[in-house]
Design an enzyme around this catalytic site. Structure first.
Site, short mmCIF file in Angstrom:
data_model
loop_
_atom_site.label_atom_id
_atom_site.label_comp_id
_atom_site.label_asym_id
_atom_site.label_seq_id
_atom_site.Cartn_x
_atom_site.Cartn_y
_atom_site.Cartn_z
N ARG A 214 0.84 -1.19 0.00
CA ARG A 214 0.00 0.00 0.00
C ARG A 214 0.88 1.25 0.00
NH1 ARG A 214 -5.74 -0.92 1.78
NH2 ARG A 214 -5.94 -3.18 1.77
N GLU A 216 0.68 4.15 1.00
CA GLU A 216 0.14 5.15 1.91
C GLU A 216 1.24 6.10 2.35
OE1 GLU A 216 -1.37 2.48 4.87
OE2 GLU A 216 -3.41 2.59 4.09
N ARG A 222 2.34 2.45 13.48
CA ARG A 222 1.48 1.29 13.22
C ARG A 222 1.16 1.10 11.73
NH1 ARG A 222 -4.54 2.75 15.59
NH2 ARG A 222 -4.94 4.60 14.36
N HIS A 223 1.89 1.78 10.84
CA HIS A 223 1.66 1.64 9.40
C HIS A 223 2.93 1.17 8.69
CE1 HIS A 223 -1.85 4.27 10.24
NE2 HIS A 223 -2.38 3.61 9.23
N GLU A 360 -7.16 -1.16 15.37
CA GLU A 360 -7.91 -2.09 14.52
C GLU A 360 -6.99 -3.22 14.05
OE1 GLU A 360 -9.48 -2.19 9.94
OE2 GLU A 360 -9.70 -0.29 11.03
N SER A 363 -10.53 -6.24 9.20
CA SER A 363 -11.67 -5.68 8.49
C SER A 363 -12.32 -6.81 7.71
CB SER A 363 -11.23 -4.56 7.56
OG SER A 363 -12.33 -4.01 6.88
N ARG A 411 0.23 -6.19 12.99
CA ARG A 411 -0.54 -5.59 14.08
C ARG A 411 -0.93 -6.64 15.13
NH1 ARG A 411 -4.54 -0.70 12.17
NH2 ARG A 411 -2.94 0.55 11.12
#
Length: 437
Positions: A214, A216, A222-223, A360, A363, A411
């Site tokens: 990703r 991002e 946490r990414h 989180e 998902s 995570r």
């Protein structure tokens, strides 16, 4: 170099044995007439004793002159010694230096001198020689083993989906473009579409543990830009069934670590505090979640229907619940196009998230299996269905109801072990600043 295929691991050396052990020089303690070398291998450490006046001078010189973190092989007799770190020691008859280390190390694998995370990641091989760092990845491996076993107990088949794709899973700009034989392609954001197609085949229930990519711009603890996703998809499942499988996998991972990773938990200082989840995971609706967050008074502004949950709201709710919990029944407008809405209420989706009190983790939801409704979902989110024809056309040929989810593996490790930064759960992290090693 002598053959080491029959070497003895340090933990297996018993008094009376004649052994060859091999590993790294952890430290050398010279007390004058006697000196000790501590040798470390993957199973532990063992003391090697040098009585200078009673041993060959060259042997002593070799054993005590080799720099820390050099790789050596020691052959000799094992004797009982209660004062030694493991209760035994080796009197060497030979010491072979296999690979000598530089005397100046970029970090201290003994842990006596701390290093910042960037230095640790720049020198990951040395960093992994520390017991507590190695323990993280031994536990990570046990999590994956337990997850696979739990998936098989759920009658799921392991699959591998493409990581080079013609279109993004969810559209948008979070894509890494590559050149594929002169054509534009992308690194896959998720196995989502492919696992759905496979669930619609004769396999029905499938899982995958593999990388996702990703692009991002986040630069947070946490990414990551390359992560590992643990995915499940099941035909003839609804969102409730999918949550049952999800909870089973998470619980199985915790139980396996508690049962099989005692030394690793001890290395991390978690031997007294680590425990699998005691109760079934609560299932809160999105509406209940925002009400409970608002009731904590932690946010400057009250949340209203349709808001995404801010990080501080997640933390407030996590402290209130105190354990893993699901958030269900999200507004349709928040969830991706492939999440099915409730029959009779197109404003409410079957999407769910699994939350740890810190963040989180998962998902998921039931997927839209009806062709016309799926196409409408693409259009509502500004995506061109024709770019995804390989996916959408299969929904014309008998696609069963199906549901699934994805866990961010890093995570899961991070929250399970209380790590401060997600990069501690990855061997060689990839983020905005790090492409090497």
């Amino acid at each position: 170099m002598q053959g080491l295929e029959d070497r003895t691991y340090t933990s297996a050396a018993e008094p009376g044995d004649h052994v060859t052990v091999a590993g790294w020089v952890h430290e050398v303690r010279d007390l004058g007439g006697i000196a000790f070398l501590i040798l470390r291998d993957t199973n532990g450490r063992i003391q090697v004793k040098f009585e200078k006046d009673e041993m060959d001078e060259e042997l002593v010189k070799t054993g005590l002159g080799v720099p820390r973190e050099s790789v050596i092989a020691v052959t000799g007799d094992v004797d009982e010694e209660p004062r030694a770190p493991t209760g035994v020691e080796i009197t060497p008859e030979s010491v072979e230096v296999i690979a000598e280390a530089d005397t100046e190390l970029p970090l201290d694998p003994s842990g006596k001198v701390d290093a910042d995370l960037s230095t640790r990641l720049d020198n990951r091989t040395l960093d992994l020689r520390k017991d507590e760092v190695k323990a993280v990845f031994e536990i990570r491996g046990e999590i994956f083993r337990a997850a696979r076993e739990a998936f098989r107990d759920a009658n799921a088949t392991e699959i591998t989906t493409p990581k080079i794709v013609a279109t993004g899973t969810e559209g948008g700009t979070e894509l890494f473009p590559i050149t594929y034989f002169g054509e534009e392609a992308f690194m896959n954001q998720s196995p989502q579409l492919f696992k759905q197609l496979t669930a619609g085949s004769g396999l029905e229930r499938v899982f995958e543990i593999g990388p996702i990519f990703r692009a991002e711009e986040h630069n947070t603890p946490r990414h990551l830009n390359e992560a590992t996703s643990i995915d499940f998809e099941g035909a003839f499942c609804d969102h409730e069934d999918a949550m049952d499988v999800c909870e089973s996998v998470i619980r199985s991972a915790y139980e396996a670590v508690a049962e099989n990773c005692g030394p690793q938990l001890e290395a991390l200082g978690l031997e007294d505090s680590f425990a699998p989840p005691a109760e079934a995971f609560p299932r809160l609706t999105y509406e209940e979640a925002i009400e409970r967050i608002n009731a904590t008074g932690e946010l400057d502004e009250q949340l209203v229907w349709g808001d995404d949950l801010p990080t501080e709201g997640e933390h407030a709710l996590g402290e209130d619940v105190g354990e893993h919990y699901f958030i269900t029944d999200w507004p349709s407008e928040i969830k991706p196009f492939y999440i099915k809405d409730y029959d009779g209420d197109e404003t409410l989706s079957t999407g769910f998230d699994l939350m740890h009190p810190r963040m989180e983790l998962v998902s998921g939801g039931q997927r839209e299996h009806r062709y016309e409704e799926l196409i409408a979902g693409f259009e509502q989110q500004g995506l061109d269905p024709e770019e995804f024809e390989y996916y959408t056309k299969m929904f014309k040929y008998g696609m069963p109801p199906h549901a699934g989810w994805a866990i961010g593996a890093e995570r899961l490790v991070m929250t399970m072990l209380g790590l401060e930064n997600i990069r501690e759960a990855v061997l060689f992290p990839r983020d905005r600043q790090r492409l090497s090693p």
